[in-house]
Write a protein that holds these residues in place. Structure first.
Motif, PDB file in Angstrom:
ATOM      1  N   ILE A  74     100.023  54.132 -21.669  1.00 25.61           N
ATOM      2  CA  ILE A  74      99.703  53.482 -22.952  1.00 25.61           C
ATOM      3  C   ILE A  74      98.377  54.021 -23.482  1.00 25.61           C
ATOM      4  CG2 ILE A  74      99.236  51.263 -24.083  1.00 25.61           C
ATOM      5  CD1 ILE A  74     100.938  49.903 -21.974  1.00 25.61           C
ATOM      6  N   ASN A  75      98.404  54.560 -24.693  1.00 24.57           N
ATOM      7  CA  ASN A  75      97.220  55.164 -25.321  1.00 24.57           C
ATOM      8  C   ASN A  75      96.650  54.185 -26.363  1.00 24.57           C
ATOM      9  OD1 ASN A  75      95.406  56.900 -26.593  1.00 24.57           O
ATOM     10  ND2 ASN A  75      96.968  58.299 -27.407  1.00 24.57           N
ATOM     11  N   LEU A  76      95.401  53.746 -26.169  1.00 26.88           N
ATOM     12  CA  LEU A  76      94.777  52.784 -27.085  1.00 26.88           C
ATOM     13  C   LEU A  76      93.848  53.508 -28.046  1.00 26.88           C
ATOM     14  CD1 LEU A  76      93.600  50.096 -24.477  1.00 26.88           C
ATOM     15  CD2 LEU A  76      95.696  50.044 -25.819  1.00 26.88           C
ATOM     16  N   ILE A  77      94.094  53.336 -29.366  1.00 28.66           N
ATOM     17  CA  ILE A  77      93.196  53.982 -30.325  1.00 28.66           C
ATOM     18  C   ILE A  77      92.646  52.971 -31.340  1.00 28.66           C
ATOM     19  CG2 ILE A  77      94.201  56.285 -30.080  1.00 28.66           C
ATOM     20  CD1 ILE A  77      95.643  56.082 -32.544  1.00 28.66           C
ATOM     21  N   SER A  78      91.369  53.139 -31.631  1.00 28.91           N
ATOM     22  CA  SER A  78      90.724  52.266 -32.634  1.00 28.91           C
ATOM     23  C   SER A  78      89.351  52.823 -32.955  1.00 28.91           C
ATOM     24  CB  SER A  78      90.545  50.843 -32.086  1.00 28.91           C
ATOM     25  OG  SER A  78      89.385  50.744 -31.278  1.00 28.91           O
TER      26      SER A  78
ATOM     27  N   LEU B 290      99.431  53.013 -16.744  1.00 26.89           N
ATOM     28  CA  LEU B 290      98.216  53.797 -16.985  1.00 26.89           C
ATOM     29  C   LEU B 290      97.744  53.489 -18.400  1.00 26.89           C
ATOM     30  CD1 LEU B 290      96.198  56.152 -16.350  1.00 26.89           C
ATOM     31  CD2 LEU B 290      97.863  57.659 -17.455  1.00 26.89           C
ATOM     32  N   PHE B 291      96.567  52.893 -18.512  1.00 26.92           N
ATOM     33  CA  PHE B 291      95.970  52.701 -19.828  1.00 26.92           C
ATOM     34  C   PHE B 291      95.028  53.869 -20.094  1.00 26.92           C
ATOM     35  CE2 PHE B 291      96.919  48.222 -18.770  1.00 26.92           C
ATOM     36  CZ  PHE B 291      97.599  47.859 -19.918  1.00 26.92           C
ATOM     37  N   ILE B 292      95.177  54.483 -21.254  1.00 29.39           N
ATOM     38  CA  ILE B 292      94.264  55.558 -21.658  1.00 29.39           C
ATOM     39  C   ILE B 292      93.486  55.025 -22.860  1.00 29.39           C
ATOM     40  CG2 ILE B 292      94.058  57.955 -22.423  1.00 29.39           C
ATOM     41  CD1 ILE B 292      97.021  58.329 -21.390  1.00 29.39           C
ATOM     42  N   GLU B 293      92.208  54.709 -22.651  1.00 26.53           N
ATOM     43  CA  GLU B 293      91.389  54.257 -23.787  1.00 26.53           C
ATOM     44  C   GLU B 293      90.807  55.487 -24.458  1.00 26.53           C
ATOM     45  OE1 GLU B 293      88.289  51.231 -23.228  1.00 26.53           O
ATOM     46  OE2 GLU B 293      87.322  51.930 -25.067  1.00 26.53           O
ATOM     47  N   ASN B 294      91.242  55.741 -25.688  1.00 28.17           N
ATOM     48  CA  ASN B 294      90.777  56.925 -26.400  1.00 28.17           C
ATOM     49  C   ASN B 294      89.330  56.753 -26.862  1.00 28.17           C
ATOM     50  OD1 ASN B 294      91.078  59.479 -27.846  1.00 28.17           O
ATOM     51  ND2 ASN B 294      93.272  59.025 -27.762  1.00 28.17           N
ATOM     52  N   VAL B 295      88.714  57.821 -27.273  1.00 28.58           N
ATOM     53  CA  VAL B 295      87.359  57.775 -27.849  1.00 28.58           C
ATOM     54  C   VAL B 295      87.418  56.912 -29.118  1.00 28.58           C
ATOM     55  CG1 VAL B 295      85.508  59.200 -28.833  1.00 28.58           C
ATOM     56  CG2 VAL B 295      86.951  60.122 -27.004  1.00 28.58           C
ATOM     57  N   GLY B 296      86.398  56.075 -29.334  1.00 25.50           N
ATOM     58  CA  GLY B 296      86.397  55.213 -30.516  1.00 25.50           C
ATOM     59  C   GLY B 296      86.390  56.031 -31.798  1.00 25.50           C
ATOM     60  N   ASN B 297      87.514  56.023 -32.508  1.00 26.59           N
ATOM     61  CA  ASN B 297      87.678  56.828 -33.724  1.00 26.59           C
ATOM     62  C   ASN B 297      89.081  56.518 -34.247  1.00 26.59           C
ATOM     63  OD1 ASN B 297      88.490  59.045 -35.434  1.00 26.59           O
ATOM     64  ND2 ASN B 297      86.846  60.273 -34.571  1.00 26.59           N
TER      65      ASN B 297
END
Ligand SMILES: Nc1nc2c(ncn2[C@@H]2O[C@H](COP(=O)(O)OP(=O)(O)OP(=O)(O)O)[C@@H](O)[C@H]2O)c(=O)[nH]1
Ligand SMILES: [Mg+2]
Length: 249
Positions: free
Chosen positions: A57-61, A141-148
């Motif tokens: 799971i890819n988290l973007i914000s 698997l959580f993938i926390e993306n760079v804040g953007n």
């Protein structure tokens, strides 16, 4: 500004693509080839996740929307029933990895050193480090993306589910202003709902706008502070992890 995806260049805008000279043309070609190399590695990440029954799971914000806090709550709630691994994307520091480790999940910090998004090769490398740390594979698997809220939407990492988050203080006009994040996501989480009494944020309007960009979005409204809406989010993760396991057996 990111010196990898070239987001500092005016040529980056897809709607206003200006190919006026050789250097601009070269820029566009380099960007295309970066994206195709990224996609090749992302497919191999995806294959690896599928072979081992891992839900990615890819988290973007935007920075500060509450990605790490939501992960902290999720780990607290689910760590006894689901094995959780986290890749934490940031430009610098180990801070977010330390936060999620403190809650009991295995975590590897990915620092991009300047790039404003994660790319598949870094995720590949980070996942192998995580496997070593865990001596095995996580269920999720959580993938926390760079804040953007812009560049991460252009880079597929091999994830099964992409989640876009907007927090109440950011304002309800964001979906139409950042459409790619919404068009390429599967889930939309509105965070910090405890702050609704203090901000001019129209939940129904933002839902409507997001669904007009992507009618398939599944939407959650949560507060990591009060716990509002979190049980629905946890149940969604439980259900998707079980579904992934069933596909793998
Ligand atoms: N009131 C309130 N504050 C929250 C909530 N969730 C997170 N916060 C606060 O928002 C701030 C940023 O939260 P983070 O979870 O670090 O945000 P992030 O998206 O991980 O930030 P980056 O990794 O820097 O992009 C912190 O001060 C949190 O305590 C919430 O549900 N309600
Ligand atoms: Mg964070």
């Amino acid at each position: 500004m990111c010196d990898v995806c070239g987001c500092g260049n005016h040529e980056h805008s897809e709607n206003n693509l200006v190919v006026s000279d050789d250097s601009a043309r070269k820029n566009v070609e380099i960007k295309k080839s970066l994206l195709s190399e990224n996609d090749r590695v992302a497919e191999s990440n995806r294959k690896h996740f599928d072979e081992h029954g891992i839900l990615a799971i890819n988290l973007i914000s935007s920075p500060g929307s509450g990605k790490t806090t939501l992960l902290e709550r999720t780990i607290e709630a689910l760590k006894d029933e689901i094995s959780i691994g986290v890749l934490e994307g940031d430009i610098e520091t180990e801070r977010d990895a330390e936060r999620v480790r403190a809650k009991g999940a295995a975590a590897v910090q990915l620092t991009t050193g300047g790039a404003c998004h994660l790319e598949a090769p870094l995720v590949h490398k980070g996942f192998h480090a995580l496997e070593k740390q865990m001596r095995g594979y996580p269920d999720v698997l959580f993938i926390e993306n760079v804040g953007n809220l812009v560049c991460p939407s252009s880079f597929y990492l091999g994830e099964h589910i992409r989640v876009v988050l907007i927090s109440v203080p950011e304002g309800s006009d964001k979906p139409a202003k950042y459409p790619k994040a919404f068009k390429t996501s599967d889930v939309f989480v509105i965070t910090k709902s405890d702050l609704l009494p203090f901000f001019d944020f129209d939940v129904e309007k933002v839902k409507e706008e997001a669904l007009s960009l992507n009618p398939n979005l599944k939407i959650f409204v949560v507060s990591s502070k009060t716990g509002e809406g979190l049980e629905d989010w946890f149940n969604f993760i439980r259900k998707e992890v079980s579904r992934k396991k069933a596909q793998t057996v």
